[in-house]
Design a protein around this motif. Structure first.
Motif, PDB file in Angstrom:
ATOM      1  N   GLY A   1       4.333  -9.671 -11.219  1.00 23.58           N
ATOM      2  CA  GLY A   1       2.958  -9.265 -11.480  1.00 23.58           C
ATOM      3  C   GLY A   1       2.888  -7.952 -12.215  1.00 23.58           C
ATOM      4  N   LEU A   2       1.715  -7.343 -12.199  1.00 21.10           N
ATOM      5  CA  LEU A   2       1.448  -6.088 -12.897  1.00 21.10           C
ATOM      6  C   LEU A   2       1.711  -4.895 -11.979  1.00 21.10           C
ATOM      7  CD1 LEU A   2      -1.908  -7.225 -14.519  1.00 21.10           C
ATOM      8  CD2 LEU A   2       0.255  -6.944 -15.725  1.00 21.10           C
ATOM      9  N   ILE A   3       1.979  -3.746 -12.576  1.00 20.94           N
ATOM     10  CA  ILE A   3       2.312  -2.558 -11.775  1.00 20.94           C
ATOM     11  C   ILE A   3       1.079  -1.740 -11.412  1.00 20.94           C
ATOM     12  CG2 ILE A   3       4.627  -2.422 -12.743  1.00 20.94           C
ATOM     13  CD1 ILE A   3       3.654  -0.105 -14.508  1.00 20.94           C
ATOM     14  N   GLY A   4      -0.075  -2.024 -11.993  1.00 22.01           N
ATOM     15  CA  GLY A   4      -1.308  -1.356 -11.588  1.00 22.01           C
ATOM     16  C   GLY A   4      -1.595  -0.067 -12.328  1.00 22.01           C
ATOM     17  N   GLY A   5      -2.862   0.371 -12.221  1.00 26.81           N
ATOM     18  CA  GLY A   5      -3.347   1.478 -13.037  1.00 26.81           C
ATOM     19  C   GLY A   5      -2.706   2.814 -12.759  1.00 26.81           C
ATOM     20  N   LYS A   6      -2.439   3.133 -11.495  1.00 30.69           N
ATOM     21  CA  LYS A   6      -1.876   4.445 -11.177  1.00 30.69           C
ATOM     22  C   LYS A   6      -0.469   4.575 -11.740  1.00 30.69           C
ATOM     23  CE  LYS A   6      -3.445   6.174  -7.448  1.00 30.69           C
ATOM     24  NZ  LYS A   6      -3.763   6.407  -6.030  1.00 30.69           N
ATOM     25  N   ALA A   7       0.327   3.504 -11.620  1.00 29.22           N
ATOM     26  CA  ALA A   7       1.676   3.521 -12.179  1.00 29.22           C
ATOM     27  C   ALA A   7       1.634   3.621 -13.697  1.00 29.22           C
ATOM     28  CB  ALA A   7       2.441   2.269 -11.739  1.00 29.22           C
ATOM     29  N   VAL A   8       0.708   2.894 -14.316  1.00 30.34           N
ATOM     30  CA  VAL A   8       0.580   2.943 -15.782  1.00 30.34           C
ATOM     31  C   VAL A   8       0.253   4.356 -16.235  1.00 30.34           C
ATOM     32  CG1 VAL A   8      -0.809   2.182 -17.739  1.00 30.34           C
ATOM     33  CG2 VAL A   8      -0.050   0.521 -16.045  1.00 30.34           C
TER      34      VAL A   8
ATOM     35  N   PHE B   1       0.692  -8.888  -3.484  1.00 29.32           N
ATOM     36  CA  PHE B   1      -0.539  -8.752  -2.709  1.00 29.32           C
ATOM     37  C   PHE B   1      -1.214 -10.104  -2.510  1.00 29.32           C
ATOM     38  CE2 PHE B   1      -5.235  -7.979  -2.891  1.00 29.32           C
ATOM     39  CZ  PHE B   1      -5.371  -7.452  -1.616  1.00 29.32           C
ATOM     40  N   HIS B   2      -1.424 -10.834  -3.594  1.00 24.85           N
ATOM     41  CA  HIS B   2      -2.069 -12.135  -3.452  1.00 24.85           C
ATOM     42  C   HIS B   2      -1.201 -13.092  -2.638  1.00 24.85           C
ATOM     43  CE1 HIS B   2      -5.321 -12.126  -6.853  1.00 24.85           C
ATOM     44  NE2 HIS B   2      -5.686 -11.463  -5.774  1.00 24.85           N
ATOM     45  N   SER B   3       0.108 -13.025  -2.807  1.00 25.92           N
ATOM     46  CA  SER B   3       0.997 -13.885  -2.017  1.00 25.92           C
ATOM     47  C   SER B   3       0.899 -13.541  -0.539  1.00 25.92           C
ATOM     48  CB  SER B   3       2.442 -13.722  -2.498  1.00 25.92           C
ATOM     49  OG  SER B   3       2.570 -14.130  -3.851  1.00 25.92           O
ATOM     50  N   PHE B   4       0.761 -12.251  -0.237  1.00 29.30           N
ATOM     51  CA  PHE B   4       0.601 -11.812   1.149  1.00 29.30           C
ATOM     52  C   PHE B   4      -0.675 -12.393   1.748  1.00 29.30           C
ATOM     53  CE2 PHE B   4      -1.307  -8.778   4.127  1.00 29.30           C
ATOM     54  CZ  PHE B   4      -0.272  -8.545   5.017  1.00 29.30           C
ATOM     55  N   LEU B   5      -1.769 -12.363   0.988  1.00 28.02           N
ATOM     56  CA  LEU B   5      -3.027 -12.913   1.484  1.00 28.02           C
ATOM     57  C   LEU B   5      -2.910 -14.405   1.745  1.00 28.02           C
ATOM     58  CD1 LEU B   5      -5.615 -11.088  -0.830  1.00 28.02           C
ATOM     59  CD2 LEU B   5      -4.984 -10.487   1.506  1.00 28.02           C
TER      60      LEU B   5
ATOM     61  N   SER C   1      -3.920  -0.200  -7.835  1.00 26.66           N
ATOM     62  CA  SER C   1      -4.613  -1.460  -8.095  1.00 26.66           C
ATOM     63  C   SER C   1      -4.839  -1.646  -9.593  1.00 26.66           C
ATOM     64  CB  SER C   1      -5.945  -1.493  -7.350  1.00 26.66           C
ATOM     65  OG  SER C   1      -6.929  -0.773  -8.061  1.00 26.66           O
ATOM     66  N   LEU C   2      -5.197  -2.861  -9.959  1.00 24.12           N
ATOM     67  CA  LEU C   2      -5.376  -3.159 -11.381  1.00 24.12           C
ATOM     68  C   LEU C   2      -6.511  -2.349 -11.997  1.00 24.12           C
ATOM     69  CD1 LEU C   2      -4.874  -7.030 -11.619  1.00 24.12           C
ATOM     70  CD2 LEU C   2      -3.181  -5.195 -11.480  1.00 24.12           C
ATOM     71  N   LEU C   3      -7.504  -1.984 -11.205  1.00 20.65           N
ATOM     72  CA  LEU C   3      -8.660  -1.273 -11.747  1.00 20.65           C
ATOM     73  C   LEU C   3      -8.550   0.247 -11.639  1.00 20.65           C
ATOM     74  CD1 LEU C   3     -11.562  -3.527 -10.367  1.00 20.65           C
ATOM     75  CD2 LEU C   3     -10.531  -3.561 -12.647  1.00 20.65           C
ATOM     76  N   GLU C   4      -7.596   0.746 -10.882  1.00 13.24           N
ATOM     77  CA  GLU C   4      -7.478   2.190 -10.667  1.00 13.24           C
ATOM     78  C   GLU C   4      -7.102   2.931 -11.942  1.00 13.24           C
ATOM     79  OE1 GLU C   4      -5.881   4.139  -6.830  1.00 13.24           O
ATOM     80  OE2 GLU C   4      -5.009   2.137  -6.860  1.00 13.24           O
TER      81      GLU C   4
ATOM     82  N   LEU D   1     -17.359  -6.286  -8.152  1.00 11.08           N
ATOM     83  CA  LEU D   1     -16.926  -7.146  -7.050  1.00 11.08           C
ATOM     84  C   LEU D   1     -16.353  -8.460  -7.553  1.00 11.08           C
ATOM     85  CD1 LEU D   1     -19.810  -6.633  -4.464  1.00 11.08           C
ATOM     86  CD2 LEU D   1     -17.452  -5.838  -4.277  1.00 11.08           C
ATOM     87  N   GLY D   2     -16.851  -8.943  -8.673  1.00 18.76           N
ATOM     88  CA  GLY D   2     -16.377 -10.225  -9.187  1.00 18.76           C
ATOM     89  C   GLY D   2     -15.120 -10.127 -10.017  1.00 18.76           C
ATOM     90  N   GLY D   3     -14.636  -8.909 -10.282  1.00 16.98           N
ATOM     91  CA  GLY D   3     -13.445  -8.747 -11.107  1.00 16.98           C
ATOM     92  C   GLY D   3     -12.162  -8.987 -10.334  1.00 16.98           C
ATOM     93  N   ASP D   4     -11.074  -9.111 -11.057  1.00 11.61           N
ATOM     94  CA  ASP D   4      -9.761  -9.316 -10.450  1.00 11.61           C
ATOM     95  C   ASP D   4      -9.200  -7.963 -10.033  1.00 11.61           C
ATOM     96  OD1 ASP D   4      -7.418 -10.363  -9.567  1.00 11.61           O
ATOM     97  OD2 ASP D   4      -6.617 -10.883 -11.544  1.00 11.61           O
ATOM     98  N   GLU D   5      -9.144  -7.714  -8.744  1.00 13.00           N
ATOM     99  CA  GLU D   5      -8.683  -6.420  -8.227  1.00 13.00           C
ATOM    100  C   GLU D   5      -7.495  -6.638  -7.294  1.00 13.00           C
ATOM    101  OE1 GLU D   5      -8.352  -3.638  -8.823  1.00 13.00           O
ATOM    102  OE2 GLU D   5      -9.064  -2.113  -7.450  1.00 13.00           O
ATOM    103  N   GLN D   6      -6.335  -6.908  -7.886  1.00 13.76           N
ATOM    104  CA  GLN D   6      -5.125  -7.027  -7.092  1.00 13.76           C
ATOM    105  C   GLN D   6      -4.561  -5.637  -6.802  1.00 13.76           C
ATOM    106  OE1 GLN D   6      -3.687 -10.315 -10.009  1.00 13.76           O
ATOM    107  NE2 GLN D   6      -2.269 -10.345  -8.296  1.00 13.76           N
TER     108      GLN D   6
END
Length: 888
Positions: free
Chosen positions: A301-308, A341-345, A405-408, A463-468
């Motif tokens: 998956g993606l590494i997310g906004g903070k890592a980027v 994260f999604h796999s955990f859920l 997270s993807l949006l952070e 709320l409707g966005g993809d926030e992994q």
């Protein structure tokens, strides 16, 4: 814990101390880059065995030079691995049977067995059969293993079976030892990197050096737990092949094109899909850099906004000037991919619970239940294996698990303080450290369903966005000081300074908020402690005046990791300094002049004589110009102001390393021209006048509603009543927001405080729809004048474009007309009949009730002046045009 034996030794007293001695039955595996790295430790071990009169058996089966001098007295057992696995293993075991109990053994480098048998699997099987046998007869045995020479399954089998596993690194002309596993023994420093100096093995205290030594090595152990094939992994393998082809044929246009296509594909596969961030990454990220990130991703998956943001900032700086290669601390972070994260859920039956939060009406309905289920969820074995491999790499170095997270940390929304990040001192056994890490991951996953995070997303229509939730796992920057671990400085910097408290300060030069110790006090709002706020073009210009205020507005508490308590703690500066004799005190602290002038002063030692001023740091080091350069460079690349969190550590030679923790766009409006208020305002029309501190862009606003918490009344309320008033204010703001009114919130002390004695304990969510808020400094003497610059609360103000005004009624040029405000008609009883009893404490003043007159708030942040007044029905010709702020 098993008692170590004083009769057993590695032959190196310093190493014995580092490992807390040897235990009968220890099998000790040395993994090195070359046989020489193993041989350096074999020689003193053999000398120790023979000096103690112990039987020493050397299994000689490899083609490398002998490790043991036969003339010294060791029994040499020569074997040929080409006889095959079964026969070879049988001969080894027969030799062990012939030897007495407690014999000491040396094995040639095991890697040559894998070559002879053409099988890493059989090497692992040999060790699994031999190690327990030696343990049973209370032997001591040395084994060598070459790094990067074997299948990870075989190495992990050896690691799981042996009692002691040590990595050896030859760097900078010195040898370093990194214990990965030491069974049945523990110390706070055991799993740290150690340097061999003279007869000692000293823990490497500084994160900068540890990361430099270990970060140069890839961490392939996590690959052992990946699936052998798949789309995500296939994309990285194709990228590796494209890079190799380009290196072999640098002049080939086809190879360059394929490498470029692989780079773009991998950026979208593992880094980000945000268009604005992708534009930056395509300018600054090479294919090699993307592949290095991929090798350190747990899961997919993606590494997310903070890592980027962290990675991008480093890439921008290193391209801008070679000097940053020496200044930046080496980072060796890992990334838990968003797919985990999604796999955990899904694995824990939480997917449909997660989906319910997408409903803008009922998004909070099941949040608490979902959080409770997340914190007890489980991970599959292959994920736990990758977690363990990552933790083996870090050893006992403190780490921080950060939300990513993807949006952070993207353009327009930072999510500052909305998700959890967890510091882990990382002490204890391998099992304990894995347990603590998994708990931290679940805590951060659960924070995605926190009320503050969901309300933040709802407020911004996300709320409707993809926030992994991806995770950034970082080595904590700092050094060991006694039982504490911390960096010398934690800081947050702004490339644009919205709090220019004097004419000498250039807002475009930026500002920094610095603290001694962990940066938690730089980014979290503390009601009883103060950082040093520095204007980067005038670092000696304080937002306070006089030595008394310097003392009062100084940092006193220090956040550190307590390795004995295995947790994040807050200690006094005096207590931290008592454990930290190596801190360059003159850079951070000054002697208290008041104590020095007093009779007897601090000479008797009864009173701690130092105060954190950072004067030496600002005066005697190039740090501030370098921070300014960093922020200018990053703002230029981002093409907007930036907010950067970082640490600074000074080494023994007084050079320093700067470590970027995160970087994100700061959506702040730079100064626009604003007109002047009327030259004369009638005394009966003036409501307030303030001269600093004012934060936000300059504006003139038509205020439609003032919510005023009267200081004279609020200050007399019981604490429980203050909470009731806070909830009432929240409801009033929400009503005003629904009617799209421009509101001014005016009250005593700090808005959003956690301590009702210091202000009104509202949450930011309750007041996020106001146009402006003012803190009246009357709760107690000495409310911090630097407000919350750089904190998560401040980020909320900036993102919501809320004007902040600090009002000091007792200071010259400031005024609060409380009697006038109390005398204006209030709508509280009409708007909330059940709360009419609070009418004296809370006044709701609407401009519509002023007989056709208007409420005007004029603020010039460059001049640090604000005035709120009642104006007649027609504008004067010279007055600035009024503007209505956009609805939140």
């Amino acid at each position: 814990m098993v008692q170590v034996s004083t009769h057993l030794s590695t032959g190196l007293g310093g190493l014995d101390r580092a490992l807390r001695g040897l235990i009968p039955g220890d099998n000790i595996v040395w993994r090195a880059d070359a046989v020489d790295g193993y041989a350096r430790f074999v020689t003193p071990y053999c000398r120790s065995a023979l000096d103690r009169g112990r039987q020493l058996v050397y299994f000689r089966f490899a083609e490398h030079p002998p490790l043991v001098d036969e003339a010294a007295g060791a029994e040499v057992c020569r074997l040929d691995p080409r006889m095959g696995f079964e026969a070879f293993t049988a001969e080894i075991h027969k030799a062990i049977e012939r030897s007495s109990r407690g014999t000491w053994y040396v094995f040639d480098c095991l890697s040559e067995l894998a070559v002879a048998w053409r099988s890493d699997t059989m090497l692992g099987n040999f060790f699994r059969l031999t190690c327990p046998y030696l343990y049973d007869v209370e032997a001591i045995a040395y084994f060598g293993l070459l790094r990067h020479g074997h299948a990870l399954e075989a190495e992990n089998l050896i690691l799981d079976t042996t009692q002691v596993f040590l990595d050896v690194y030859a760097r900078r002309g010195r040898l370093f030892v990194h214990p990965i596993k030491v069974q049945q023994r523990h110390s706070p420093t055991m799993y740290m990197l150690h340097v061999w100096e003279d007869e000692n093995f000293l823990p490497v205290a500084e994160s900068a050096i540890t990361a430099e030594i270990l970060g140069a090595e890839p961490c392939p152990a996590i690959d052992a737990f990946r699936p052998p094939r798949g789309v995500w992994l296939g994309a990285f393998r194709a990228g590796e092949e494209a890079l190799e082809d380009q290196r072999r044929r640098p002049d080939s246009a086809k190879c360059r094109a394929e490498a470029e296509e692989a780079r773009r594909r991998l950026l979208r596969t593992a880094i980000t899909r945000n268009p604005q961030m992708l534009e930056l990454l395509e300018r600054y990220f090479t294919l090699d850099e993307v592949l290095r990130v991929g090798r350190r991703i747990v899961g997919t998956g993606l590494i997310g906004g903070k890592a980027v943001g962290m990675l991008l900032a480093r890439a921008i700086l290193q391209e801008s000037d070679p000097v940053w290669e020496d200044v930046l601390e080496t980072h060796d972070s890992f990334y838990v991919g968003s797919d985990v994260f999604h796999s955990f859920l899904v694995r824990n039956g939480l997917w449909w619970e997660w989906q319910k939060h997408r409903d803008p009406v009922s998004y909070l309905a099941n949040a608490e239940h979902a959080r409770q289920r997340i914190v007890v969820g489980s991970f599959p074995e292959h994920t736990l294996g990758q977690f363990q491999a990552m933790l083996d790499y870090f050893g006992s170095s403190p780490i921080i698990v950060r939300s990513s997270s993807l949006l952070e940390d993207n353009f327009g929304h930072s999510f500052a303080g909305k998700y959890e990040s967890v510091f882990l001192p990382n002490q204890g056994s391998r099992e304990q450290r894995l347990h603590d890490f998994v708990s931290a991951v679940r805590t951060i996953y659960a924070s995605t369903m926190s009320e503050k995070a969901l309300r933040y997303r709802a407020r911004r229509g996300m709320l409707g966005g993809d926030e992994q939730m991806a995770l950034l796992v970082q080595r904590v920057s700092g050094a060991f000081h006694g039982r504490f671990f911390f960096p010398h400085l934690g800081a947050v910097g702004f490339s644009y300074n919205p709090f220019a408290w004097s004419r000498e300060i250039d807002p475009a030069a930026g500002a920094a908020r610095i603290v001694f110790g962990l940066g938690t006090r730089a980014v979290d709002r503390n009601d009883d402690d103060y950082p040093r706020v520095v204007a980067l073009n005038a670092p000696d210009r304080r937002p306070v005046a006089g030595y008394d205020e310097v003392l009062h507005y100084a940092q006193r508490g220090v956040d550190v990791l307590d390795l004995q308590a295995n947790q994040l703690v807050s200690e006094s500066f005096e207590a931290v300094l008592a454990e930290s004799s190596d801190v360059p005190l003159e850079l951070f602290a000054s002697r208290n002049e008041q104590l020095s002038r007093a009779p007897g002063g601090a000479e008797d030692g009864a009173v701690f004589p130092y105060v954190l001023t950072f004067d030496g740091l600002l005066r005697d080091t190039p740090l501030i110009p370098q921070i300014r350069n960093m922020l200018e460079c990053l703002q230029g690349a981002y093409r907007c102001p930036v907010d950067v969190e970082f640490t600074v550590n000074f080494l023994r030679d007084r050079t320093y390393r700067l470590n970027i923790v995160q970087c994100r766009p700061l959506q702040i409006k730079v100064e626009d021209a604003v007109g002047e208020p009327p030259a004369e305002i009638a005394e009966e029309d003036l409501l307030l006048r303030a001269c600093g501190a004012i934060v936000g862009h300059s504006r003139t606003v038509a205020i439609e509603r003032v919510i005023f918490v009267a200081p004279s009344v609020y200050g007399q309320l019981m604490l429980r009543d203050r909470y009731a008033v806070a909830r009432l204010v929240g409801r009033l703001v929400r009503q005003g927001a629904e009617a799209e009114r421009a509101m001014l919130l005016l009250g005593p002390g700090r808005w959003g405080t956690s301590m009702p004695a210091l202000g009104v304990p509202v949450s930011f969510n309750e007041i996020s729809h106001v146009a402006a808020l003012s803190e009246i400094v009357v709760m107690r003497e000495g409310l911090v004048p630097d407000v919350s610059l750089g904190t998560h609360f401040f980020n909320e103000l900036v993102e919501a474009d809320i004007l902040y005004v600090a009002l000091f009624p007792e200071k010259e040029g400031n005024a609060l007309k409380e009697d006038r405000l109390l005398g204006l008609p209030s709508r509280l009883a009409e708007l909330s009949p059940d709360d009419a009893r609070w009418d004296r404490a809370v006044r709701v003043i609407d401009a519509a009730d002023l007989g056709g007159r208007r409420l005007v708030l004029h603020a010039n942040t460059f001049e640090q002046r604000a005035v709120c007044f009642i104006e007649g029905g027609s504008e004067s010709s010279g007055q600035a045009a009024l503007c209505r702020p956009p609805s939140a």
